[in-house]
Write an enzyme that holds these catalytic residues in place. Structure first.
Site, PDB file in Angstrom:
ATOM      1  N   THR A 118      -4.644   5.253   7.331  1.00 27.04           N
ATOM      2  CA  THR A 118      -5.559   4.227   6.804  1.00 27.04           C
ATOM      3  C   THR A 118      -5.077   2.837   7.223  1.00 27.04           C
ATOM      4  O   THR A 118      -5.498   1.839   6.639  1.00 27.04           O
ATOM      5  CB  THR A 118      -5.629   4.281   5.257  1.00 27.04           C
ATOM      6  N   ARG A 146      -3.921   1.210  10.948  1.00 22.21           N
ATOM      7  CA  ARG A 146      -4.587   0.711  12.148  1.00 22.21           C
ATOM      8  C   ARG A 146      -4.644   1.845  13.163  1.00 22.21           C
ATOM      9  O   ARG A 146      -3.683   2.602  13.312  1.00 22.21           O
ATOM     10  CB  ARG A 146      -3.848  -0.494  12.746  1.00 22.21           C
ATOM     11  N   ILE A 151       0.839  -1.208   0.000  1.00 25.04           N
ATOM     12  CA  ILE A 151       0.000   0.000   0.000  1.00 25.04           C
ATOM     13  C   ILE A 151       0.872   1.255   0.000  1.00 25.04           C
ATOM     14  O   ILE A 151       0.615   2.208  -0.743  1.00 25.04           O
ATOM     15  CB  ILE A 151      -0.975  -0.011   1.210  1.00 25.04           C
ATOM     16  N   ASP A 176      -9.105   6.737   8.795  1.00 24.81           N
ATOM     17  CA  ASP A 176     -10.056   5.691   8.411  1.00 24.81           C
ATOM     18  C   ASP A 176     -10.109   4.602   9.481  1.00 24.81           C
ATOM     19  O   ASP A 176     -10.855   3.639   9.350  1.00 24.81           O
ATOM     20  CB  ASP A 176      -9.643   5.073   7.065  1.00 24.81           C
ATOM     21  N   HIS A 197     -13.367   2.710   8.633  1.00 24.80           N
ATOM     22  CA  HIS A 197     -12.568   1.590   8.113  1.00 24.80           C
ATOM     23  C   HIS A 197     -13.090   1.109   6.757  1.00 24.80           C
ATOM     24  O   HIS A 197     -13.442  -0.058   6.595  1.00 24.80           O
ATOM     25  CB  HIS A 197     -12.549   0.440   9.130  1.00 24.80           C
ATOM     26  N   GLN A 198     -13.123   2.024   5.804  1.00 26.78           N
ATOM     27  CA  GLN A 198     -13.693   1.669   4.505  1.00 26.78           C
ATOM     28  C   GLN A 198     -12.692   1.793   3.360  1.00 26.78           C
ATOM     29  O   GLN A 198     -13.081   1.696   2.194  1.00 26.78           O
ATOM     30  CB  GLN A 198     -14.924   2.538   4.221  1.00 26.78           C
ATOM     31  N   ALA A 199     -11.409   1.990   3.715  1.00 30.12           N
ATOM     32  CA  ALA A 199     -10.427   2.213   2.644  1.00 30.12           C
ATOM     33  C   ALA A 199     -10.357   1.025   1.682  1.00 30.12           C
ATOM     34  O   ALA A 199     -10.112   1.187   0.493  1.00 30.12           O
ATOM     35  CB  ALA A 199      -9.054   2.498   3.234  1.00 30.12           C
ATOM     36  N   PHE A 200     -10.582  -0.165   2.203  1.00 34.59           N
ATOM     37  CA  PHE A 200     -10.484  -1.373   1.363  1.00 34.59           C
ATOM     38  C   PHE A 200     -11.726  -1.567   0.484  1.00 34.59           C
ATOM     39  O   PHE A 200     -11.722  -2.414  -0.400  1.00 34.59           O
ATOM     40  CB  PHE A 200     -10.355  -2.622   2.266  1.00 34.59           C
ATOM     41  N   GLU A 219     -11.915   1.348  17.719  1.00 32.92           N
ATOM     42  CA  GLU A 219     -12.997   1.255  16.734  1.00 32.92           C
ATOM     43  C   GLU A 219     -13.881   0.023  16.892  1.00 32.92           C
ATOM     44  O   GLU A 219     -15.029   0.024  16.435  1.00 32.92           O
ATOM     45  CB  GLU A 219     -12.425   1.289  15.306  1.00 32.92           C
TER      46      GLU A 219
HETATM   47  P1  NAI Z   1       2.745  -4.860   3.694  1.00 35.41           P
HETATM   48  O1  NAI Z   1       3.056  -5.999   4.585  1.00 35.41           O
HETATM   49  O2  NAI Z   1       2.874  -5.021   2.211  1.00 35.41           O
HETATM   50  O3  NAI Z   1       3.652  -3.597   4.089  1.00 35.41           O
HETATM   51  C1  NAI Z   1       3.870  -3.181   5.399  1.00 35.41           C
HETATM   52  C2  NAI Z   1       5.215  -2.464   5.414  1.00 35.41           C
HETATM   53  O4  NAI Z   1       5.382  -1.917   6.725  1.00 35.41           O
HETATM   54  C3  NAI Z   1       6.401  -3.382   5.153  1.00 35.41           C
HETATM   55  O5  NAI Z   1       7.231  -2.843   4.145  1.00 35.41           O
HETATM   56  C4  NAI Z   1       7.112  -3.444   6.485  1.00 35.41           C
HETATM   57  O6  NAI Z   1       8.529  -3.582   6.370  1.00 35.41           O
HETATM   58  C5  NAI Z   1       6.745  -2.089   7.065  1.00 35.41           C
HETATM   59  N1  NAI Z   1       6.977  -1.999   8.501  1.00 35.41           N
HETATM   60  C6  NAI Z   1       7.050  -3.001   9.415  1.00 35.41           C
HETATM   61  N2  NAI Z   1       7.367  -2.500  10.622  1.00 35.41           N
HETATM   62  C7  NAI Z   1       7.484  -1.157  10.455  1.00 35.41           C
HETATM   63  C8  NAI Z   1       7.827  -0.087  11.331  1.00 35.41           C
HETATM   64  N3  NAI Z   1       8.140  -0.323  12.615  1.00 35.41           N
HETATM   65  N4  NAI Z   1       7.852   1.151  10.835  1.00 35.41           N
HETATM   66  C9  NAI Z   1       7.596   1.392   9.522  1.00 35.41           C
HETATM   67  N5  NAI Z   1       7.286   0.417   8.644  1.00 35.41           N
HETATM   68  C10 NAI Z   1       7.226  -0.839   9.113  1.00 35.41           C
HETATM   69  O7  NAI Z   1       1.281  -4.379   4.090  1.00 35.41           O
HETATM   70  P2  NAI Z   1       0.251  -3.529   3.221  1.00 35.41           P
HETATM   71  O8  NAI Z   1      -0.569  -4.444   2.391  1.00 35.41           O
HETATM   72  O9  NAI Z   1       0.976  -2.423   2.568  1.00 35.41           O
HETATM   73  O10 NAI Z   1      -0.720  -2.977   4.367  1.00 35.41           O
HETATM   74  C11 NAI Z   1      -0.260  -2.062   5.340  1.00 35.41           C
HETATM   75  C12 NAI Z   1      -1.296  -1.965   6.444  1.00 35.41           C
HETATM   76  O11 NAI Z   1      -2.478  -1.343   5.941  1.00 35.41           O
HETATM   77  C13 NAI Z   1      -1.803  -3.311   6.988  1.00 35.41           C
HETATM   78  O12 NAI Z   1      -0.934  -3.811   7.984  1.00 35.41           O
HETATM   79  C14 NAI Z   1      -3.152  -2.953   7.551  1.00 35.41           C
HETATM   80  O13 NAI Z   1      -2.996  -2.613   8.913  1.00 35.41           O
HETATM   81  C15 NAI Z   1      -3.568  -1.723   6.769  1.00 35.41           C
HETATM   82  N6  NAI Z   1      -4.751  -1.954   5.932  1.00 35.41           N
HETATM   83  C16 NAI Z   1      -5.838  -1.139   6.108  1.00 35.41           C
HETATM   84  C17 NAI Z   1      -6.967  -1.296   5.331  1.00 35.41           C
HETATM   85  C18 NAI Z   1      -8.171  -0.396   5.465  1.00 35.41           C
HETATM   86  O14 NAI Z   1      -9.234  -0.706   4.907  1.00 35.41           O
HETATM   87  N7  NAI Z   1      -8.095   0.729   6.152  1.00 35.41           N
HETATM   88  C19 NAI Z   1      -7.044  -2.374   4.342  1.00 35.41           C
HETATM   89  C20 NAI Z   1      -5.815  -3.140   4.203  1.00 35.41           C
HETATM   90  C21 NAI Z   1      -4.724  -2.942   4.992  1.00 35.41           C
END
Ligand code: NAI
Length: 327
Positions: free
Chosen positions: A229, A231, A155, A255, A292-295, A260
């Protein structure tokens, strides 16, 4: 395989019902969330399918183990609501949907950024009331400003692409930098100090909990825009509220919210809201808080259903589990 779905909404069934039937699964949809008390509803089932605010903590896992559940299917990417160690000890495998539409989330993060910067949420309300005054709605040009992206996974990388389209200077922080990614990696302090806009795209872990707090906020530029967006618990809410009261932020787009679970995805419009932080956040004119609707796009929902059920199929057929989540 018999799968008990928890926290099901009408929009979940649109894809899961026909796909599940086609793949030969027996699915029952429950509206209640999974927790220690509701876990028993999955008796005589093989797997439970859960979402972001279901509670698969140690106590719940214990009940799931006792009733013979062998698999937890997360229909989301994040897994902070599952006690992975307890699951492993109980012989329960946990599978997730690691990536369904990073574009959906990044596009929404950009939407929040544009909304709070240009105050589109306020303009909408004004013109609905035939108030065409633009006083107080001034924003900033994004071009040439600095955007700090925390977390450069799927993301975060998509967000970087979008921000580049706006001709912003991008800096990023990630403890595991992506090799070859065309972005300037900096340490967290630098990111806080240099950014005009900060967008959070890291997972919630013990290292990232409250990564935005009184101390980190104090390092940020006055007038910074913050978008979350990822957690809710990445932000210490009461520190954010204090800073908002001190007029630190031009805008904040959220978001997700630390507490929540009790509210998001539900219609609480007939209730009295007792969470004072939630009320306070909602009251700031420069905060846009969504549930929480970004997805939530058609493309993402279709992909979530497909991958979740493919995960179940892989378990059923004894295939390699590529989306297994380990402690
Ligand atoms: P991903 O696993 O591809 O990327 C997460 C990145 O965060 C990785 O590059 C990782 O190295 C990095 N990371 C780990 N520890 C860290 C730290 N201490 N400081 C900075 N970066 C760190 O995950 P993706 O798919 O990009 O999703 C990211 C987050 O988005 C998910 O964990 C989830 O919480 C959130 N999300 C929210 C949604 C929504 O509808 N609002 C929907 C989908 C995901």
């Amino acid at each position: 395989m018999k799968i008990m779905f928890y926290d099901t909404k009408p929009y979940d069934k649109i894809w899961f019902q026909p796909m599940g039937e086609e793949m030969g699964f027996k699915i029952k949809f429950q509206e209640v969330k999974l927790n220690e008390d509701t876990a028993v509803l999955a008796k005589n089932y093989d797997a439970v399918c859960i979402f972001v605010n279901d509670d698969a903590g140690k106590e719940t896992i214990q009940v799931l183990k006792e009733i013979g559940i062998r698999t937890i299917l997360l229909r989301c990417a994040g897994f902070n609501n599952v006690d992975l160690k307890a699951a492993k000890d109980a012989g329960i495998q946990v599978l997730r949907v690691p990536s369904y539409s990073p574009e959906a989330v990044a596009e929404y993060a950009m939407g929040l950024l544009l909304t709070v910067n240009r105050q589109i949420h306020r303009a909408y309300v004004r013109t609905r009331d035939f108030n065409y005054n633009i006083n107080g709605l001034m924003g900033i040009d994004l071009v040439g400003k600095t955007a700090g992206v925390i977390g450069t996974g799927k993301i975060g990388q998509m967000m970087i692409d979008i921000l580049k389209g706006f001709k912003m200077n991008i800096i990023a922080y990630d403890p595991y930098p992506v090799e070859g990614l065309d972005v300037e990696y900096v340490d967290l302090d630098q990111l806080f100090e240099r950014s005009d806009v900060i967008s959070l795209h890291c997972p919630l872990t013990k290292d990232t909990k409250h990564i935005i707090n009184k101390k980190s906020i104090s390092k940020m530029k006055d007038g910074v825009i913050l978008v979350n967006t990822s957690r809710g618990a990445l932000i210490n809410t009461s520190d954010l509220i204090d800073a908002l009261m001190e007029r630190k932020f031009t805008g904040v787009g959220l978001d997700v919210y630390e507490e929540e679970d009790a509210y998001f995805f539900e219609d609480k419009s007939n209730d009295i809201i007792t969470d004072e932080d939630l009320i306070r956040l909602t009251s700031f004119r420069n905060v846009v808080l969504t549930s929480h609707q970004a997805f939530f796009t058609k493309d993402a929902m279709e992909a979530i259903a497909r991958v979740t059920l493919e995960n179940a199929k892989a378990v059923e057929d004894g295939l390699e589990l590529k989306n297994l989540v380990l402690p």
